[in-house]
Design an enzyme around this catalytic site. Structure first.
Site, short mmCIF file in Angstrom:
data_model
loop_
_atom_site.label_atom_id
_atom_site.label_comp_id
_atom_site.label_asym_id
_atom_site.label_seq_id
_atom_site.Cartn_x
_atom_site.Cartn_y
_atom_site.Cartn_z
N GLY A 14 0.79 -1.25 0.00
CA GLY A 14 0.00 0.00 0.00
C GLY A 14 0.80 1.28 0.00
N ILE A 21 0.19 6.34 4.21
CA ILE A 21 0.40 5.89 5.59
C ILE A 21 1.40 4.73 5.58
CG2 ILE A 21 -0.73 4.81 7.58
CD1 ILE A 21 -3.26 6.43 6.85
N VAL A 66 -4.07 -6.85 -5.32
CA VAL A 66 -4.65 -7.84 -4.39
C VAL A 66 -5.95 -8.47 -4.90
CG1 VAL A 66 -3.55 -7.04 -2.26
CG2 VAL A 66 -5.70 -5.97 -3.03
N TYR A 156 -18.29 9.24 3.79
CA TYR A 156 -17.44 8.04 3.86
C TYR A 156 -18.18 6.83 3.30
CZ TYR A 156 -13.37 5.47 5.54
OH TYR A 156 -12.22 4.71 5.61
N LYS A 163 -15.03 -0.87 5.83
CA LYS A 163 -14.18 -0.91 7.03
C LYS A 163 -14.83 -1.74 8.14
CE LYS A 163 -10.67 1.66 5.67
NZ LYS A 163 -9.46 0.96 5.18
P1 NAP Z 1 -2.88 5.85 -0.24
O1 NAP Z 1 -1.53 6.40 -0.09
O2 NAP Z 1 -3.65 6.23 -1.47
O3 NAP Z 1 -2.82 4.26 -0.10
C1 NAP Z 1 -3.81 3.38 -0.58
C2 NAP Z 1 -3.10 2.27 -1.27
O4 NAP Z 1 -4.01 1.24 -1.67
C3 NAP Z 1 -2.38 2.72 -2.54
O5 NAP Z 1 -1.04 2.28 -2.50
C4 NAP Z 1 -3.17 2.00 -3.63
O6 NAP Z 1 -2.41 1.73 -4.79
C5 NAP Z 1 -3.51 0.73 -2.90
N1 NAP Z 1 -4.47 -0.09 -3.64
C6 NAP Z 1 -5.73 0.25 -4.06
N2 NAP Z 1 -6.26 -0.77 -4.75
C7 NAP Z 1 -5.33 -1.79 -4.74
C8 NAP Z 1 -5.29 -3.10 -5.29
N3 NAP Z 1 -6.32 -3.61 -5.97
N4 NAP Z 1 -4.17 -3.84 -5.09
C9 NAP Z 1 -3.12 -3.35 -4.40
N5 NAP Z 1 -3.09 -2.11 -3.88
C10 NAP Z 1 -4.19 -1.33 -4.04
O7 NAP Z 1 -3.83 6.29 1.00
P2 NAP Z 1 -3.72 6.03 2.57
O8 NAP Z 1 -4.59 7.07 3.18
O9 NAP Z 1 -2.30 5.89 2.99
O10 NAP Z 1 -4.51 4.65 2.75
C11 NAP Z 1 -3.94 3.50 3.34
C12 NAP Z 1 -4.96 2.82 4.24
O11 NAP Z 1 -5.23 3.66 5.36
C13 NAP Z 1 -6.32 2.56 3.58
O12 NAP Z 1 -6.83 1.33 4.02
C14 NAP Z 1 -7.16 3.69 4.13
O13 NAP Z 1 -8.55 3.41 4.10
C15 NAP Z 1 -6.62 3.74 5.54
N6 NAP Z 1 -6.94 4.95 6.30
C16 NAP Z 1 -6.66 6.16 5.79
C17 NAP Z 1 -6.99 7.31 6.52
C18 NAP Z 1 -6.72 8.68 5.96
O14 NAP Z 1 -7.35 9.65 6.44
N7 NAP Z 1 -5.84 8.85 5.00
C19 NAP Z 1 -7.58 7.19 7.79
C20 NAP Z 1 -7.84 5.91 8.28
C21 NAP Z 1 -7.51 4.79 7.54
P3 NAP Z 1 -2.60 2.72 -6.07
O15 NAP Z 1 -2.23 4.08 -5.63
O16 NAP Z 1 -1.70 2.11 -7.06
O17 NAP Z 1 -4.06 2.62 -6.45
#
Ligand code: NAP
Length: 260
Positions: A14, A21, A66, A156, A163
């Site tokens: 990710g 993150i 995935v 959301y 989630k």
């Molecule tokens: P991010 O940098 O955009 O990370 C999301 C990742 O998921 C990206 O690397 C994306 O790859 C990957 N992804 C999506 N579809 C995929 C697939 N089919 N196979 C493999 N990888 C895939 O955003 P982030 O905020 O750090 O998110 C990471 C996690 O934290 C997520 O579960 C999110 O819901 C959770 N979260 C985020 C927040 C927030 O406020 N940011 C708060 C709580 C929880 P691509 O870029 O190549 O699509």
């Protein structure tokens, strides 16, 4: 102080860019002495993640969407070849159609619902099942979740439902894998400005609201989430499984708050 993850190998899924993150978690893991393996999703992300992997001295940077069983299989085949053993997995993956994060939840399409659930929740089951055989000395699987799983957070929508499924999956996986000394937990992070978060309508208003109402009167820094991930992956977390650990400046305890 000695490094908390010395001698451990971690697989992090990710990392999309420096704001992910998963990038903050990877940096903290390396700081604590872990050997790192990163994945990216498809050619579009390859160069960026390889560059970040180079900076973090990752031993491997591998392709894995995935939702594609053949890519999960080839990831595991490559891990089996070397390093052969995995101690920690971080699943930091989610996706929903932008449309489904702006119109009312009532309007969620069947395809949009299934897509969000597949990428954001079922993928944890896929990854845990695939990697567990490589956790021969036990291990830790950590995923990332958000408060929208149990409370209604405007816009959301379907991601909140995904989630909720993810957090329930954490509990069932923890139960299945506990006898093999594999722990499964989620970190519920406060809102953080990342590429995924930008897909949520009015996200900057959410950040403002949290900063004014959270007990700590500020938003969450990715490094705080990363340090909690270190704890869960390390031997310090050895008694913790099936949990949702909040790293959100305390926002989850707020009932009615009046902005100052
Ligand atoms: P991010 O940098 O955009 O990370 C999301 C990742 O998921 C990206 O690397 C994306 O790859 C990957 N992804 C999506 N579809 C995929 C697939 N089919 N196979 C493999 N990888 C895939 O955003 P982030 O905020 O750090 O998110 C990471 C996690 O934290 C997520 O579960 C999110 O819901 C959770 N979260 C985020 C927040 C927030 O406020 N940011 C708060 C709580 C929880 P691509 O870029 O190549 O699509």
């Amino acid at each position: 102080m000695s490094e908390l993850l010395a001698g451990k190998t971690a697989l992090v899924l990710g990392v999309a860019n420096r704001w992910s993150i998963a990038y903050a978690i990877s940096s903290a893991f390396v700081r604590e002495g872990a050997s790192l393996i990163l994945t990216y999703q498809g050619e579009r992300q390859r160069a960026t993640v390889e560059e970040l992997g180079g900076e973090l001295k990752a031993s491997k940077v591998l392709n894995c969407d995935v939702t594609k069983p053949e890519e999960v299989e080839s990831l595991v085949a490559s891990l089996r070849e070397a390093p052969g053993k995995i101690d920690a997995v971080v699943h930091s993956i989610a996706f929903a159609n932008r449309d489904d994060l702006s119109r009312p939840f009532l309007e969620t399409s069947r395809d949009g619902f299934l897509l969000a659930l597949e990428v954001s929740a079922y993928s944890l089951v896929t990854v845990a099942r695939a990697v567990a055989p490589l956790m021969s000395n036990g291990g830790s699987v950590t995923t990332l979740t958000y408060l929208g799983s149990t409370r209604v957070v405007q816009n959301y929508n379907v991601m909140g439902v995904a989630k909720a499924a993810l957090e329930a999956s954490v509990r069932y996986l923890a139960s299945d894998l506990g006898p093999r000394n594999i722990r499964v937990n989620a970190i519920s992070a406060g809102p953080i400005k990342t590429a995924s978060a930008r897909g949520i309508k009015d996200f900057s208003k959410v950040l403002d609201s949290v900063a004014s109402l959270a007990p700590l009167r500020r938003n969450t820094d990715p490094s705080e989430v990363a340090d909690a991930a270190v704890f869960l992956a390390s031997d310090l977390g050895r008694g913790v499984t099936g949990n949702v650990v909040f790293v959100d400046a305390g926002f989850q305890i707020v009932g009615i708050g009046l902005s100052e």
